[in-house]
Design an enzyme around this catalytic site. Structure first.
Site, PDB file in Angstrom:
ATOM      1  NE  ARG A 109      -3.252   2.538   2.764  1.00 31.25           N
ATOM      2  CZ  ARG A 109      -3.144   3.265   3.948  1.00 31.25           C
ATOM      3  NH1 ARG A 109      -2.239   2.913   4.749  1.00 31.25           N
ATOM      4  NH2 ARG A 109      -3.672   4.455   3.939  1.00 31.25           N
ATOM      5  CG  HIS A 153      -0.778   8.844   3.831  1.00 31.22           C
ATOM      6  ND1 HIS A 153      -0.906   7.605   3.979  1.00 31.22           N
ATOM      7  CD2 HIS A 153      -0.046   9.550   4.826  1.00 31.22           C
ATOM      8  CE1 HIS A 153      -0.542   7.246   5.227  1.00 31.22           C
ATOM      9  NE2 HIS A 153       0.085   8.212   5.702  1.00 31.22           N
ATOM     10  CD  GLU A 183      -4.281   7.337  10.269  1.00 25.82           C
ATOM     11  OE1 GLU A 183      -3.731   8.320  10.685  1.00 25.82           O
ATOM     12  OE2 GLU A 183      -3.653   6.219  10.415  1.00 25.82           O
ATOM     13  CG  ASN A 228      -4.875   3.329   8.946  1.00 29.17           C
ATOM     14  OD1 ASN A 228      -5.117   2.418   8.016  1.00 29.17           O
ATOM     15  ND2 ASN A 228      -4.439   4.656   8.237  1.00 29.17           N
ATOM     16  CE1 TYR A 255       1.049   2.496  13.503  1.00 25.79           C
ATOM     17  CE2 TYR A 255      -1.031   3.635  12.881  1.00 25.79           C
ATOM     18  CZ  TYR A 255       0.102   3.172  12.688  1.00 25.79           C
ATOM     19  OH  TYR A 255       0.544   3.181  11.245  1.00 25.79           O
ATOM     20  CD  GLU A 272      -1.121   3.960   8.059  1.00 29.61           C
ATOM     21  OE1 GLU A 272      -0.908   4.475   9.119  1.00 29.61           O
ATOM     22  OE2 GLU A 272      -1.216   4.749   7.206  1.00 29.61           O
TER      23      GLU A 272
HETATM   24  C1  FCB Z   1      -0.529   7.146  11.035  1.00 30.40           C
HETATM   25  C2  FCB Z   1      -0.089   7.481   9.562  1.00 30.40           C
HETATM   26  C3  FCB Z   1       1.195   7.027   8.981  1.00 30.40           C
HETATM   27  C4  FCB Z   1       2.247   7.246  10.218  1.00 30.40           C
HETATM   28  C5  FCB Z   1       1.519   6.340  11.156  1.00 30.40           C
HETATM   29  C6  FCB Z   1       2.622   6.108  12.435  1.00 30.40           C
HETATM   30  O1  FCB Z   1      -1.495   7.842  11.436  1.00 30.40           O
HETATM   31  O2  FCB Z   1      -1.349   7.422   8.558  1.00 30.40           O
HETATM   32  O3  FCB Z   1       1.496   8.088   8.019  1.00 30.40           O
HETATM   33  O4  FCB Z   1       2.468   8.247  10.630  1.00 30.40           O
HETATM   34  O5  FCB Z   1       0.564   6.972  11.836  1.00 30.40           O
END
Ligand code: FCB
Length: 472
Positions: free
Chosen positions: A77, A121, A166, A295, A297, A372
């Site tokens: 991607r 992006h 995002e 995405n 984290y 992501e």
């Molecule tokens: C996400 C973004 C990516 C990168 C990661 C750590 O929010 O899409 O570009 O910064 O975080």
């Protein structure tokens, strides 16, 4: 422990974005995007870092594709730099810019790696920001024109399309807290930007479909937070609801269901009357999707604020005296307990499971992709030049195991894209934060796969997660 195996059709990919890796910012007709301007503004990024060279992927893309092929990845991607394709954000395309992406896609296909294109992006052509940027409606129409150009150029060979990455970050960090380009701190502009990004998604999806073969899929990638209340008290539940509306509902409401949450209107009424939502917009935004990209984290932990605090600050991508969250001074963000990555983000794989199951319930039958997921650590080569990153391996193992658990519980997750293939320009953090599975020496630009790259490659080749302590 029994091995964690995935369906044979599961896509194992890696993700990147244009400004974070390409460099070559003045080549082949490219003009500045808001990120070029922002990164070159003193004080905006760690160490004054910028993407002028980044990891020079523009010139080294063949080596990077070969690296992926060597690891056995099945999908990649990447995003397109709008400023390469339409330097002023409008008008005819620059073929030299598009040719780069044609070459990249051909290289991927030759190595049996499925390309997934993200159109946007975060790198708006500067001229469009000079004309007002995302708070202005016209930017959405410009995006649709750009989407059509790229769809025409690559639609014959790229099947997977993502309109926006995002949009929360574009709107809330770009126009709210100002830690991202263009660095504005205007609460109303934040909400206007969110609406026009939604409109851009809808118009862009229509434009893509008008020029592409019907087999191609159109999706978008949301950084949908798993928002958790600190306690089950009514006030904390209300705080979580408000942040959920501002983080998630503001996008998935109109995109998936054709309406903004009423509670979002109520919460923001003192700031805006939302009159920029025009007749017909919601129907335009609510285009049928072929898939949804998530995405993930880290989760958010929130409560109602006590009388003596100064408002919410958490935004993950950098500190600012301005909150990214409009109309949410009555909410407080907390650091969840437990381990954290080098970003300070708490590690909680169950947040990914909860997120997937939420969308499985909310839009049953819509295929999901994790577009992501990954972690930053302070990686360093050892005396032999090898880069061991056991923390990242543990992070990936934990999150992939939760994806597998969601699949077992009925979720239709079709693939996973590790963020990121390479160490790269991490926005306001510059080159300080390393998210790559492949280490980049920023002096020589030499690439060295970390142990996580080998670990993940084995998972991709076998469809089964290696043990977390398997040594590579
Ligand atoms: C996400 C973004 C990516 C990168 C990661 C750590 O929010 O899409 O570009 O910064 O975080």
């Amino acid at each position: 422990m029994s091995p964690v195996s995935f369906p044979s059709t599961f896509l194992w990919g890696a993700a990147t974005s244009a400004y974070q890796i390409e460099g070559a910012v003045r080549e082949d007709g490219r003009t500045p995007s808001i990120w070029d301007t922002f990164a070159h503004t003193p004080g905006k990024t760690a160490g004054g870092d910028h993407g002028d060279v980044a990891v020079d992927h523009y010139h080294r893309y063949r080596d990077d594709v070969a690296l992926m092929a060597g690891l056995g990845l099945g999908a990649y991607r990447f995003s397109i730099s709008w400023s390469r394709v339409q330097p002023t954000g409008r008008g005819p395309a620059v073929q030299r810019g598009l040719d780069f992406y044609r070459r990249l896609v051909d290289e991927l296909l030759a190595k049996d790696i499925k390309p997934a294109v993200t159109l946007y992006h975060w790198d708006l052509p500067q001229e469009l920001e000079d004309a007002g940027g995302w708070p202005e409606r016209d930017t959405a129409y410009r995006f649709a024109e750009y989407a059509q150009i790229v769809g025409e150029a690559l639609g014959d060979r790229v099947e997977q399309w993502i309109t926006l990455n995002e949009p929360w970050c574009s709107a809330f960090l770009g126009y709210g807290s100002g830690v991202h380009a263009p660095g504005r701190t205007e609460p109303v502009a934040t909400l206007r930007a969110a609406h026009h990004l939604n409109l851009a998604h809808g118009l862009g999806a229509k434009a893509l479909r008008s020029v592409m073969p019907a087999r191609n899929t159109v999706a978008l990638s949301l950084n949908s937070s798993t928002v958790r209340p600190l306690t089950q008290d009514a006030a904390d539940l209300a705080a979580a609801r408000k942040i959920d509306d501002l983080a998630n509902g503001i996008f998935h409401g109109p995109i998936l269901h054709g309406a903004y949450p009423e509670s979002l209107f109520t919460a923001t009424r003192q700031l805006t009357d939302w009159s920029y939502v025009q007749d017909g917009d919601l129907a335009t935004i609510n285009q049928p999707l072929d898939a949804l990209g998530l995405n993930y984290y880290t989760p958010a932990l929130v409560s109602a604020a006590g009388p003596d605090h100064t408002g919410p600050r958490a935004d993950g991508h950098g500190a600012s005296e301005h909150s990214p969250w409009p109309a949410a001074d009555d909410v407080l963000f907390h650091q969840p307990p437990g381990e954290r990555t080098a970003m300070g983000w708490s590690i909680d794989p169950t947040g990914l499971y909860d997120l997937v199951m939420r969308y499985e319930r909310e839009v049953p039958g819509l295929p999901l992709y994790i577009t992501e997921n990954g972690a930053a650590y302070d990686d360093k080569p050892d005396a032999e030049g090898r880069v061991h990153d056991p923390e990242r391996v543990a992070y990936l193992h934990g999150h992939l195991a939760e994806v597998r658990r969601a699949i077992a519980d009925g979720a239709d997750v079709r693939g996973y894209y590790l963020w990121s293939l390479l160490d790269n320009f991490e926005w306001a953090y510059g080159y300080e934060k390393r998210f790559g599975a492949v280490y980049v020496d920023y002096t020589t630009l030499e690439r060295t796969p970390k142990s996580s790259a080998h670990w993940y490659g084995k998972a991709a080749r076998t469809g089964t997660l290696p043990e977390v302590d398997e040594v590579f």
